[in-house]
Scaffold this motif. Structure first.
Motif, short mmCIF file in Angstrom:
data_model
loop_
_atom_site.label_atom_id
_atom_site.label_comp_id
_atom_site.label_asym_id
_atom_site.label_seq_id
_atom_site.Cartn_x
_atom_site.Cartn_y
_atom_site.Cartn_z
N GLN A 59 2.99 0.00 -17.39
CA GLN A 59 3.67 0.56 -16.22
C GLN A 59 2.67 1.20 -15.26
O GLN A 59 2.77 1.04 -14.04
CB GLN A 59 4.72 1.59 -16.65
CG GLN A 59 5.93 0.97 -17.31
CD GLN A 59 6.90 2.02 -17.86
OE1 GLN A 59 6.54 3.18 -18.02
NE2 GLN A 59 8.11 1.58 -18.16
N THR A 62 0.79 -1.53 -13.50
CA THR A 62 1.67 -2.16 -12.50
C THR A 62 1.81 -1.28 -11.27
O THR A 62 1.72 -1.77 -10.13
CB THR A 62 3.06 -2.43 -13.12
OG1 THR A 62 2.90 -3.28 -14.26
CG2 THR A 62 3.98 -3.10 -12.12
N THR A 63 2.00 0.01 -11.48
CA THR A 63 2.13 0.94 -10.36
C THR A 63 0.86 0.97 -9.53
O THR A 63 0.90 0.89 -8.29
CB THR A 63 2.45 2.36 -10.87
OG1 THR A 63 3.66 2.30 -11.64
CG2 THR A 63 2.62 3.33 -9.74
N ARG A 64 -0.29 1.05 -10.18
CA ARG A 64 -1.56 1.08 -9.46
C ARG A 64 -1.80 -0.24 -8.73
O ARG A 64 -2.30 -0.25 -7.60
CB ARG A 64 -2.71 1.38 -10.41
CG ARG A 64 -2.74 2.81 -10.83
CD ARG A 64 -3.96 3.15 -11.62
NE ARG A 64 -3.95 4.55 -12.00
CZ ARG A 64 -4.76 5.07 -12.89
NH1 ARG A 64 -5.64 4.31 -13.50
NH2 ARG A 64 -4.71 6.35 -13.17
N GLY A 65 -1.43 -1.34 -9.36
CA GLY A 65 -1.58 -2.64 -8.70
C GLY A 65 -0.72 -2.73 -7.45
O GLY A 65 -1.17 -3.23 -6.41
N GLN A 66 0.50 -2.23 -7.53
CA GLN A 66 1.38 -2.24 -6.36
C GLN A 66 0.83 -1.33 -5.25
O GLN A 66 0.92 -1.67 -4.07
CB GLN A 66 2.80 -1.80 -6.75
CG GLN A 66 3.52 -2.83 -7.59
CD GLN A 66 4.84 -2.32 -8.15
OE1 GLN A 66 5.11 -1.12 -8.14
NE2 GLN A 66 5.65 -3.24 -8.65
N GLU A 67 0.27 -0.19 -5.63
CA GLU A 67 -0.33 0.71 -4.63
C GLU A 67 -1.50 0.03 -3.93
O GLU A 67 -1.65 0.13 -2.71
CB GLU A 67 -0.79 2.00 -5.30
CG GLU A 67 0.33 2.91 -5.75
CD GLU A 67 -0.16 4.09 -6.58
OE1 GLU A 67 -1.36 4.18 -6.88
OE2 GLU A 67 0.69 4.93 -6.94
N ILE A 69 -2.00 -3.21 -3.61
CA ILE A 69 -1.48 -4.27 -2.76
C ILE A 69 -0.94 -3.69 -1.45
O ILE A 69 -1.18 -4.24 -0.37
CB ILE A 69 -0.38 -5.07 -3.51
CG1 ILE A 69 -1.02 -5.93 -4.60
CG2 ILE A 69 0.40 -5.96 -2.54
CD1 ILE A 69 -0.04 -6.57 -5.54
N GLN A 70 -0.23 -2.57 -1.54
CA GLN A 70 0.30 -1.93 -0.33
C GLN A 70 -0.83 -1.47 0.59
O GLN A 70 -0.76 -1.63 1.80
CB GLN A 70 1.21 -0.74 -0.71
CG GLN A 70 1.83 -0.06 0.49
CD GLN A 70 2.73 -0.97 1.30
OE1 GLN A 70 3.36 -1.87 0.77
NE2 GLN A 70 2.79 -0.75 2.59
N ARG A 73 -2.24 -4.41 2.34
CA ARG A 73 -1.35 -4.84 3.42
C ARG A 73 -1.48 -3.95 4.64
O ARG A 73 -1.37 -4.41 5.77
CB ARG A 73 0.11 -4.84 2.93
CG ARG A 73 0.42 -5.99 2.00
CD ARG A 73 1.86 -5.97 1.57
NE ARG A 73 2.11 -7.06 0.65
CZ ARG A 73 3.02 -7.06 -0.28
NH1 ARG A 73 3.81 -6.00 -0.43
NH2 ARG A 73 3.19 -8.09 -1.08
#
Length: 146
Positions: A59, A62-67, A69-70, A73
């Motif tokens: 988890q 996943t959270t760090r990966g999403q951060e 990616i954001q 972007r």
């Protein structure tokens, strides 16, 4: 996939170890049952702890990966804009450099032609120079900003 293999290996190892202990241990039946229960409880507890830790780390990753990616972007348009600005500056600087080269060549050619004609024109300009501003030696009206 590796996590499943690791858990499977831990459980298999615990079962093989328990079976070997049953066959080779010189314990009474009651002692053996107690050892098996505690060993099984320990193995289950370890597997449960491992699963919880693996889930938490998954988890977190996943959270760090999403951060990340954001952030990518958000940064991408800024970087693209910076690249386009740098390209524009490059074009402007190249144009300006070409213009400066042309102007310097013009000055050089006008100085060389004025040196040749300065002796004959000196008498006619002496009357005009008294009414114009005096410039430092080697300066032309264009280089001073006139």
């Amino acid at each position: 996939m590796e996590t499943k293999n690791l858990v499977f290996g831990i459980i298999t190892g615990a079962l093989v170890g328990a079976g070997t202990a049953l066959l080779l241990a010189p314990k009474s039946g009651e002692d053996m049952r107690y050892s098996l229960k505690s060993g099984t409880a320990n193995a289950a507890s370890s597997a449960s702890d491992f699963a919880v830790t693996a889930k938490e780390k998954t988890q977190l990753a996943t959270t760090r990966g999403q951060e990340i990616i954001q952030m990518i972007r958000e940064i991408t348009p800024v970087v693209q804009e910076a690249i386009s600005v740098v390209k524009e500056w490059k074009e402007v600087l190249q144009t300006s450099a070409g213009e400066l080269k042309t102007e310097v060549q013009g000055f050089k050619s006008s100085e060389s032609s004025s040196d040749d004609s300065s002796h004959s024109a000196q008498s006619s300009t002496s009357s005009q120079s008294s009414s114009s501003q005096a410039l430092p030696e080697g300066r032309t009206p264009s280089s001073v900003g006139f």
